[in-house]
Design an enzyme around this catalytic site. Structure first.
Site, PDB file in Angstrom:
ATOM      1  N   ILE A   1      64.708  -5.956  74.749  1.00  0.00           N
ATOM      2  CA  ILE A   1      64.555  -7.359  74.344  1.00  0.00           C
ATOM      3  C   ILE A   1      63.169  -7.653  73.780  1.00  0.00           C
ATOM      4  O   ILE A   1      62.936  -8.734  73.242  1.00  0.00           O
ATOM      5  CB  ILE A   1      64.919  -8.350  75.480  1.00  0.00           C
ATOM      6  CG1 ILE A   1      63.869  -8.375  76.589  1.00  0.00           C
ATOM      7  CG2 ILE A   1      66.297  -8.052  76.046  1.00  0.00           C
ATOM      8  CD1 ILE A   1      64.034  -9.550  77.553  1.00  0.00           C
TER       9      ILE A   1
ATOM     10  N   PHE B   1      55.492  -8.658  88.231  1.00  0.00           N
ATOM     11  CA  PHE B   1      54.452  -7.843  88.859  1.00  0.00           C
ATOM     12  C   PHE B   1      54.574  -7.980  90.371  1.00  0.00           C
ATOM     13  O   PHE B   1      54.918  -9.037  90.888  1.00  0.00           O
ATOM     14  CB  PHE B   1      53.060  -8.321  88.416  1.00  0.00           C
ATOM     15  CG  PHE B   1      52.663  -7.845  87.051  1.00  0.00           C
ATOM     16  CD1 PHE B   1      51.844  -6.741  86.884  1.00  0.00           C
ATOM     17  CD2 PHE B   1      53.108  -8.524  85.915  1.00  0.00           C
ATOM     18  CE1 PHE B   1      51.479  -6.299  85.617  1.00  0.00           C
ATOM     19  CE2 PHE B   1      52.750  -8.095  84.639  1.00  0.00           C
ATOM     20  CZ  PHE B   1      51.927  -6.974  84.490  1.00  0.00           C
TER      21      PHE B   1
ATOM     22  N   GLN C   1      48.791 -10.010  83.450  1.00  0.00           N
ATOM     23  CA  GLN C   1      50.098 -10.324  84.034  1.00  0.00           C
ATOM     24  C   GLN C   1      50.781 -11.464  83.274  1.00  0.00           C
ATOM     25  O   GLN C   1      51.985 -11.421  83.032  1.00  0.00           O
ATOM     26  CB  GLN C   1      49.937 -10.700  85.512  1.00  0.00           C
ATOM     27  CG  GLN C   1      49.447  -9.536  86.369  1.00  0.00           C
ATOM     28  CD  GLN C   1      49.618  -9.780  87.855  1.00  0.00           C
ATOM     29  OE1 GLN C   1      50.462 -10.557  88.276  1.00  0.00           O
ATOM     30  NE2 GLN C   1      48.825  -9.101  88.667  1.00  0.00           N
TER      31      GLN C   1
ATOM     32  N   SER D   1      65.125 -18.417  87.907  1.00  0.00           N
ATOM     33  CA  SER D   1      64.771 -18.198  89.302  1.00  0.00           C
ATOM     34  C   SER D   1      64.467 -19.521  89.974  1.00  0.00           C
ATOM     35  O   SER D   1      64.011 -20.463  89.329  1.00  0.00           O
ATOM     36  CB  SER D   1      63.536 -17.294  89.378  1.00  0.00           C
ATOM     37  OG  SER D   1      63.023 -17.268  90.690  1.00  0.00           O
TER      38      SER D   1
ATOM     39  N   TYR E   1      54.947 -15.311  86.700  1.00  0.00           N
ATOM     40  CA  TYR E   1      56.411 -15.179  86.802  1.00  0.00           C
ATOM     41  C   TYR E   1      57.047 -16.568  86.853  1.00  0.00           C
ATOM     42  O   TYR E   1      58.028 -16.846  86.160  1.00  0.00           O
ATOM     43  CB  TYR E   1      56.783 -14.369  88.053  1.00  0.00           C
ATOM     44  CG  TYR E   1      58.277 -14.159  88.206  1.00  0.00           C
ATOM     45  CD1 TYR E   1      58.943 -13.210  87.431  1.00  0.00           C
ATOM     46  CD2 TYR E   1      59.018 -14.900  89.128  1.00  0.00           C
ATOM     47  CE1 TYR E   1      60.314 -13.013  87.569  1.00  0.00           C
ATOM     48  CE2 TYR E   1      60.386 -14.708  89.269  1.00  0.00           C
ATOM     49  CZ  TYR E   1      61.021 -13.762  88.481  1.00  0.00           C
ATOM     50  OH  TYR E   1      62.380 -13.580  88.617  1.00  0.00           O
TER      51      TYR E   1
ATOM     52  N   LYS F   1      59.625 -18.330  84.083  1.00  0.00           N
ATOM     53  CA  LYS F   1      60.971 -18.808  84.424  1.00  0.00           C
ATOM     54  C   LYS F   1      61.110 -20.320  84.202  1.00  0.00           C
ATOM     55  O   LYS F   1      62.223 -20.794  83.943  1.00  0.00           O
ATOM     56  CB  LYS F   1      61.325 -18.418  85.864  1.00  0.00           C
ATOM     57  CG  LYS F   1      61.496 -16.906  86.051  1.00  0.00           C
ATOM     58  CD  LYS F   1      62.577 -16.311  85.130  1.00  0.00           C
ATOM     59  CE  LYS F   1      62.935 -14.882  85.507  1.00  0.00           C
ATOM     60  NZ  LYS F   1      63.998 -14.315  84.659  1.00  0.00           N
TER      61      LYS F   1
ATOM     62  N   VAL G   1      67.167 -11.418  96.066  1.00  0.00           N
ATOM     63  CA  VAL G   1      68.059 -10.250  96.038  1.00  0.00           C
ATOM     64  C   VAL G   1      67.270  -8.961  96.266  1.00  0.00           C
ATOM     65  O   VAL G   1      66.179  -8.781  95.721  1.00  0.00           O
ATOM     66  CB  VAL G   1      68.800 -10.182  94.677  1.00  0.00           C
ATOM     67  CG1 VAL G   1      69.754  -8.996  94.655  1.00  0.00           C
ATOM     68  CG2 VAL G   1      69.566 -11.476  94.429  1.00  0.00           C
TER      69      VAL G   1
END
Length: 276
Positions: free
Chosen positions: A63, A94, A105, A139, A193, A197, A230
């Site tokens: 991607i 990360f 990051q 998320s 992160y 998201k 998960v």
């Protein structure tokens, strides 16, 4: 292959992506493509699923590589006349203990999670067929990261009229602010992160709105979702859900019946739309 339905899962060789492919192979009436950046890992994953009596297909997809995305797009157009189900699952995170500088990051995480997902969407959304389903794996961290943004940023990210161009500029600004060491001062949370998201969730809201306006009556539904915490390489061994349990909400959205018109443009957790 006209008349044969087709589903594509990005980042499908492990974790939640692999579990989504497994579930779609069992429940989706049509061909299911597991995609992965590394053909060797993708082919191995397909082989493993065939030992379970399933019949997924493989197609290479990175991607972060526009030519790879376009090769997949052209293949789907030529073989199937388009695409019925797209699950944008590919993403990176990360580890908490990673010593890479925050600026690195931020750049690396957004390059894949936001800009890569955006590129896939730009190329593949135009070939989504009527009654198609698009699921962007976001998320619950996007919800908590949004809450940690400044009121000004929250207002922008919650806006029902924000454009894709405005969102892209905000994501670029975060990376720039992280590089300059001023992201917190400028109202950003300290999680690359989480911000990536936030971008995916807002992009989903924008794309759902655009499709509703430009392809009226075609019954296409597009949502963001959280699979939950998960047990994967990304989330670690202490997470509460198995990958198959994590696949439940993405697969639920991928297989929404043609008789429904919602959820659409929502953030969905445990099969329920949450307030953004």
């Amino acid at each position: 292959m006209a008349g044969v339905r087709v589903a594509v899962v990005t980042g499908g060789n492990k974790g939640v992506g692999l579990a989504v492919v497994r579930a779609l192979c069992k429940q989706f009436q049509g061909d299911v493509y597991l995609t992965a950046r590394d053909p060797k890992l993708g082919e191995e994953a397909v082989k493993d699923l065939t030992t379970e009596g399933l019949s997924p297909h493989f197609h290479q997809l990175d991607i972060n590589d526009l030519s790879s995305i376009r090769t997949l797009r052209d293949f789907l157009k030529e073989k199937y006349g388009g695409l019925d189900v797209l699950v944008n699952n590919a993403g990176i995170a990360f580890k908490v203990a990673d010593t890479a500088p925050f600026a690195t990051q931020a750049e690396v995480t957004l390059k894949t999670n936001f800009f890569g997902t955006q590129d896939v969407s730009r190329e593949l959304l135009p070939i989504i067929k009527p009654n198609g389903r698009v699921v962007n794996v976001s998320s619950m961290v996007s919800v908590s990261a949004l809450a940690k943004c400044s009121p000004e940023l929250q207002e922008k990210f919650r806006s029902d009229t924000i454009t894709e161009d405005e969102l892209t500029k905000l994501m670029e600004k975060f990376v720039e602010d992280a590089k300059n060491g001023v992201h917190e001062k400028n109202g950003w949370p300290n999680t690359s992160y989480g911000v990536s998201k936030v971008g995916v969730t807002v992009l989903s809201r924008i794309h759902a709105r655009q499709i509703k306006e430009t392809r009226k009556g075609e019954g296409i539904l597009l949502n963001a979702c959280c699979p939950g915490w998960v047990r994967t390489d990304m989330a670690g061994p202490n997470a509460t859900k198995s990958p198959d349990e994590g696949a439940i909400t993405p697969v639920f959205l991928a297989l929404l019946p043609t008789s429904v018109d919602s959820p659409n443009g929502e953030m969905v957790i445990e099969k329920k739309a949450v307030t953004w």
